[in-house]
Design a protein around this motif. Structure first.
Motif, mmCIF file in Angstrom:
data_model
loop_
_atom_site.group_PDB
_atom_site.id
_atom_site.type_symbol
_atom_site.label_atom_id
_atom_site.label_comp_id
_atom_site.label_asym_id
_atom_site.label_seq_id
_atom_site.Cartn_x
_atom_site.Cartn_y
_atom_site.Cartn_z
ATOM 1 N N ALA A 1 11.624 -36.694 -12.074
ATOM 2 C CA ALA A 1 10.368 -37.811 -12.369
ATOM 3 C C ALA A 1 10.068 -38.672 -11.670
ATOM 4 O O ALA A 1 10.297 -38.299 -10.012
ATOM 5 C CB ALA A 1 11.553 -38.805 -12.924
ATOM 6 N N GLU A 2 8.969 -39.239 -11.189
ATOM 7 C CA GLU A 2 8.145 -40.057 -10.951
ATOM 8 C C GLU A 2 8.635 -40.998 -10.123
ATOM 9 O O GLU A 2 9.487 -41.886 -11.586
ATOM 10 C CB GLU A 2 6.959 -40.174 -11.232
ATOM 11 N N PHE A 3 8.720 -41.931 -9.092
ATOM 12 C CA PHE A 3 9.799 -43.090 -9.069
ATOM 13 C C PHE A 3 9.243 -44.306 -9.792
ATOM 14 O O PHE A 3 10.566 -44.607 -10.552
ATOM 15 C CB PHE A 3 9.061 -44.084 -7.831
ATOM 16 N N PRO B 1 -0.227 -43.202 -3.130
ATOM 17 C CA PRO B 1 -0.395 -43.535 -4.895
ATOM 18 C C PRO B 1 -0.940 -44.379 -5.614
ATOM 19 O O PRO B 1 -2.226 -44.205 -5.854
ATOM 20 C CB PRO B 1 0.882 -43.083 -5.317
ATOM 21 N N ASP B 2 -0.901 -45.264 -4.851
ATOM 22 C CA ASP B 2 -1.151 -46.534 -5.451
ATOM 23 C C ASP B 2 -2.594 -47.299 -4.928
ATOM 24 O O ASP B 2 -3.944 -47.526 -5.759
ATOM 25 C CB ASP B 2 -0.197 -48.080 -4.781
ATOM 26 N N SER B 3 -2.908 -47.003 -3.727
ATOM 27 C CA SER B 3 -3.720 -47.551 -2.960
ATOM 28 C C SER B 3 -5.086 -46.453 -3.804
ATOM 29 O O SER B 3 -6.594 -46.422 -4.283
ATOM 30 C CB SER B 3 -4.251 -46.952 -1.924
ATOM 31 N N GLY C 1 11.510 -52.672 -8.596
ATOM 32 C CA GLY C 1 11.115 -51.602 -7.523
ATOM 33 C C GLY C 1 11.239 -51.045 -6.396
ATOM 34 O O GLY C 1 12.535 -50.862 -5.429
ATOM 35 N N ASN C 2 10.506 -51.261 -5.656
ATOM 36 C CA ASN C 2 10.529 -50.121 -4.272
ATOM 37 C C ASN C 2 11.695 -50.117 -3.234
ATOM 38 O O ASN C 2 12.519 -50.127 -2.820
ATOM 39 C CB ASN C 2 9.185 -50.151 -3.425
ATOM 40 N N VAL C 3 11.902 -51.907 -3.099
ATOM 41 C CA VAL C 3 12.480 -52.931 -2.728
ATOM 42 C C VAL C 3 13.161 -54.335 -2.766
ATOM 43 O O VAL C 3 12.636 -55.233 -4.313
ATOM 44 C CB VAL C 3 12.131 -52.931 -0.392
HETATM 45 O O1 RIB Z 1 5.881 -42.893 -6.755
HETATM 46 C C1 RIB Z 1 4.695 -43.188 -6.075
HETATM 47 C C2 RIB Z 1 5.192 -45.354 -6.601
HETATM 48 O O2 RIB Z 1 6.036 -45.590 -6.184
HETATM 49 C C3 RIB Z 1 3.834 -46.303 -5.722
HETATM 50 O O3 RIB Z 1 3.675 -46.958 -6.849
HETATM 51 C C4 RIB Z 1 4.514 -46.138 -4.564
HETATM 52 O O4 RIB Z 1 4.663 -47.958 -4.177
HETATM 53 C C5 RIB Z 1 6.136 -45.607 -4.763
HETATM 54 O O5 RIB Z 1 6.743 -46.433 -4.224
#
Ligand code: RIB
Ligand code: CA
Length: 316
Positions: free
Chosen positions: A166-168, A243-245, A40-42
């Protein structure tokens, strides 16, 4: 005394993923069974280090096993999200935690935990859905055996945060998202639309956390620095997006959910401009798919103040 929430968090630990872990690590009544790492992120291994360090900084080193899952999406091409800095922790340069990842694969661990404890395990999926989809493909019975699957992802018919559509999380692995929403899991979905509406802390809330001046409030300020700078540039306000928290807080305290609705959710995997788009609509509303039943509860509004108070409480 209510039974403990037995929880697995699947995470691409960076930024607010870490604050979600802190909520689970430091809120009473949580039996934190596992952290599973997803692409995902990194950089994948950096995400694992970020999770291990967060567990240690929460004073829980060694208490929660961290399992490594899929370092790549099912079909998609992984690409880093620089929103949280290159290390995912706003270039904090944290040291490595003493705890090391568990040698078992995350997908095995998810299947085993859920199938050995039918109806008892709650999963929070706050990353691309690769590990959850692979666990279902390995053992389809987990869809019925899991207590509940909370997902952070998609938008509620809104503009995305990685592309206009789209969202990530759904953009990185739309095939996995499509599999998961078609699998029959009991799902609650928290979207990026909800994040902007109910899960963004204003500058005064951030200042309140900074004023706590504790090791964890300093951790929060360090880790949230780059996302707050990016938010200022992108949205014109130094907000802290969660978003996650926020999703984790709603999982731990459903009283924070002020408005929700059952809906049909599907994810676009083929579009040139729309890959990763989340299609969300009331059941039996549209002519083409008149008999599709709702497959998720969508959170439409959450209690931002209550969320901010929950977060501040674990940073003290
Ligand atoms: O789009 C939001 C998502 O990607 C979350 O899970 C957060 O980690 C962000 O990086
Ligand atoms: Ca995440």
């Amino acid at each position: 005394m209510p039974a403990a929430t037995r929880l697995i968090i699947d995470t691409d630990t960076a930024g607010d993923d870490a604050f979600s872990l802190l909520l689970a690590l430091r809120t009473p009544g949580v039996r934190f069974e596992a952290v599973t790492i997803c692409n995902g992120n990194v950089d994948f291994n950096q995400q694992a280090e970020n999770a291990l360090y967060t567990i240690e900084v929460a004073g829980r080193g060694g208490d929660v096993p961290v399992y490594l899952g899929s370092a790549r999406p099912i079909m998609g091409r992984w690409q880093a999200a620089e929103f949280h800095g290159t290390d995912g922790m706003s270039e904090a340069g944290f040291p490595k935690a003493a705890q090391r990842p568990h040698p078992r694969h995350a997908v095995d661990a998810i299947v085993d935990l859920v199938m050995r404890n039918p109806g008892q395990i709650t999963i929070l999926a706050q990353a691309p859905l690769t590990n959850i989809a692979l666990a279902y493909l390995m053992e389809p019975r987990i869809a019925a055996a899991v207590k509940h699957l909370w997902i952070m992802g998609g938008t509620d018919n809104d503009v995305g945060n990685i592309t206009p559509a789209a969202e990530f999380n759904f953009f990185i692995d739309p095939e996995a998202a499509k599999i998961v929403f078609d699998a029959g899991f009991p799902i609650t979905l928290s979207t990026w639309t909800l994040t902007l509406k109910s899960g963004s802390l204003a500058a005064d809330d951030v200042a309140r956390i900074a004023a706590l001046d504790t090791p964890l409030s300093r951790f929060f300020m360090t880790v949230s620095r780059v996302p707050r700078e990016r938010a200022l540039a992108r949205y014109g306000a130094a907000i802290s997006t969660h978003p996650d928290s926020l999703t984790c807080a709603c999982l731990l305290n459903e009283g924070l959910i002020l408005e929700s609705a059952d809906a049909v959710v599907d994810v676009e995997a083929a579009g040139e401009l729309t890959r990763g788009l989340s299609s969300i609509y009331p059941p039996r509303l549209v002519e083409r798919w008149p008999d599709r039943d709702a497959n998720a509860r969508i959170i439409r509004t959450a209690d931002t103040r209550g969320f901010a108070d929950m977060l501040a409480a674990v940073l003290k």
